[in-house]
Design an enzyme around this catalytic site. Structure first.
Site, PDB file in Angstrom:
ATOM      1  N   ASP A 129      29.107  45.210  64.953  1.00  0.00           N
ATOM      2  CA  ASP A 129      28.138  44.608  65.890  1.00  0.00           C
ATOM      3  C   ASP A 129      27.113  43.740  65.168  1.00  0.00           C
ATOM      4  OD1 ASP A 129      29.430  45.761  67.973  1.00  0.00           O
ATOM      5  OD2 ASP A 129      28.049  47.432  68.213  1.00  0.00           O
ATOM      6  N   SER A 163      45.029  41.316  68.276  1.00  0.00           N
ATOM      7  CA  SER A 163      43.956  40.494  67.709  1.00  0.00           C
ATOM      8  C   SER A 163      44.443  39.076  67.435  1.00  0.00           C
ATOM      9  CB  SER A 163      43.442  41.137  66.421  1.00  0.00           C
ATOM     10  OG  SER A 163      42.302  40.468  65.957  1.00  0.00           O
ATOM     11  N   HIS A 170      46.006  34.271  53.194  1.00  0.00           N
ATOM     12  CA  HIS A 170      46.920  34.976  54.101  1.00  0.00           C
ATOM     13  C   HIS A 170      48.364  34.845  53.615  1.00  0.00           C
ATOM     14  CE1 HIS A 170      43.816  35.878  56.923  1.00  0.00           C
ATOM     15  NE2 HIS A 170      43.682  34.669  57.410  1.00  0.00           N
ATOM     16  N   ARG A 178      36.127  39.964  67.998  1.00  0.00           N
ATOM     17  CA  ARG A 178      36.255  40.371  69.389  1.00  0.00           C
ATOM     18  C   ARG A 178      35.828  41.819  69.602  1.00  0.00           C
ATOM     19  NH1 ARG A 178      40.227  42.000  72.800  1.00  0.00           N
ATOM     20  NH2 ARG A 178      41.411  42.622  70.958  1.00  0.00           N
ATOM     21  N   LYS A 179      36.579  42.773  69.024  1.00  0.00           N
ATOM     22  CA  LYS A 179      36.258  44.193  69.232  1.00  0.00           C
ATOM     23  C   LYS A 179      36.177  44.976  67.931  1.00  0.00           C
ATOM     24  CE  LYS A 179      37.856  44.933  73.967  1.00  0.00           C
ATOM     25  NZ  LYS A 179      38.754  45.719  74.829  1.00  0.00           N
ATOM     26  N   LYS A 227      44.092  38.340  60.871  1.00  0.00           N
ATOM     27  CA  LYS A 227      43.456  39.239  61.833  1.00  0.00           C
ATOM     28  C   LYS A 227      43.596  40.712  61.469  1.00  0.00           C
ATOM     29  CE  LYS A 227      41.389  37.733  64.469  1.00  0.00           C
ATOM     30  NZ  LYS A 227      39.996  37.261  64.252  1.00  0.00           N
ATOM     31  N   ALA A 228      43.513  40.985  60.165  1.00  0.00           N
ATOM     32  CA  ALA A 228      43.637  42.371  59.701  1.00  0.00           C
ATOM     33  C   ALA A 228      42.351  42.902  59.088  1.00  0.00           C
ATOM     34  CB  ALA A 228      44.782  42.465  58.691  1.00  0.00           C
TER      35      ALA A 228
END
Length: 299
Positions: free
Chosen positions: A236, A143, A113, A261-262, A50-51
């Site tokens: 996006d 995250s 990872h 997510r963001k 999640k990086a």
């Protein structure tokens, strides 16, 4: 999106594996991973989970293949274009080493990872280039929390407070964030084939970081091509792209949270309480006191 819950495997348990917390999905065929034969032109994309792994994988895929294989981005999911090396026994998902062995592209883009000490030795023997992406610990923890909520091949995250404590303790799949980012940073100091990239820099100026990647990889993309890649790889745009957003992966439940997510810097402020933040900062100072590595938690 997600498969029928009754068909889902049970959540795995964490266990200690050579000093690193892991789950069996990434260790079941360990010899197969360790014996993987890298090629000199392979590019390894290495990150703590999640990086920004998918983001950088997507950018590299575009840099190398958008001109010669324009249909690739619309026909093949990113996790097939850039195999996840140590995924070995996830239901309905091919083995990462098999996917990598069957890639016909040159270079092969492969993601991992694994902490630096666990990377198959052939990557070092073949002097492969490595792009490492690091993200500040607070946003990375947030995250990872939402990822664990929606991904059944990860352990149950529990509530945010207990998850954050586990994160600080390094009881996460792929081990401690602190060990991971500092281990790779130390390796980079003696290995010019490692490009160490910060998620926050990518958010701040994606075009600048694409230029740095091109320089590191010896690529001569035109300004127009790079601008097109910068546009395509905006968060996006990727979030809406079914070939990039992992919506085709059965073990992820998008009803709980999207995989993408963001993609922002500073979302940790919406999760950390004042007390959690103070405790985290104190712990962080102790664990990072012997490294020159520095992160930004805002941009």
């Amino acid at each position: 999106m997600a498969a029928d819950k009754t068909m889902m495997p049970p959540r795995p348990n964490l266990f200690d594996f050579h000093g690193v917390s892991m789950v069996h999905y990434f260790t079941d065929n360990w010899e197969k991973i360790q014996n993987f034969q890298a090629r000199p032109d392979d590019i390894l994309i290495a990150t703590y989970p999640k990086a920004g792994t998918t983001w950088v994988s997507y950018i590299l895929d575009l840099l190398y293949f958008s001109q010669t294989q324009p249909d690739r981005q619309t026909s093949t999911p990113i996790h097939d274009r850039v195999p996840f090396l140590e995924i070995t026994s996830v239901p309905n998902h091919p083995c990462g080493t098999d996917l990598a062995d069957n890639l016909v592209t040159s270079p092969r883009l492969i993601k991992t990872h694994l902490p630096v000490q666990m990377v198959p030795k052939s990557f070092w023997e073949q002097k492969c280039r490595v792009v490492y992406v690091a993200r500040n610990a607070k946003d990375n923890a947030v995250s990872y929390y939402h990822f664990d909520r929606m991904n059944v091949v990860q352990p149950e995250p529990g509530d945010w407070n207990s998850f954050l404590q586990r994160f600080m303790d390094g009881k996460m799949v792929f081990g401690s964030w602190f060990d991971h980012v500092t281990g790779w940073w130390e390796k980079k100091q003696s290995n010019p084939k490692i490009h160490y990239l910060f998620f926050e820099d990518m958010v701040e100026d994606t075009g600048r970081e694409i230029n740095k990647l091109c320089s590191f990889l010896g690529l001569t993309s035109t300004t127009k091509e790079k601008e097109q890649i910068r546009h395509q790889s905006q968060f996006d745009n990727m979030k809406k792209d079914d070939m990039a957003n992992y919506s085709t992966v059965e073990v992820m439940d998008f009803k709980i949270s999207p995989f993408m997510r963001k993609g922002k810097v500073g979302d940790w402020k919406n999760h950390f309480t004042v007390a959690q933040n103070e405790q985290f900062d104190e712990d962080y100072k102790k664990k990072m006191k012997n490294t020159m590595l520095q992160f930004r938690t805002v941009v």
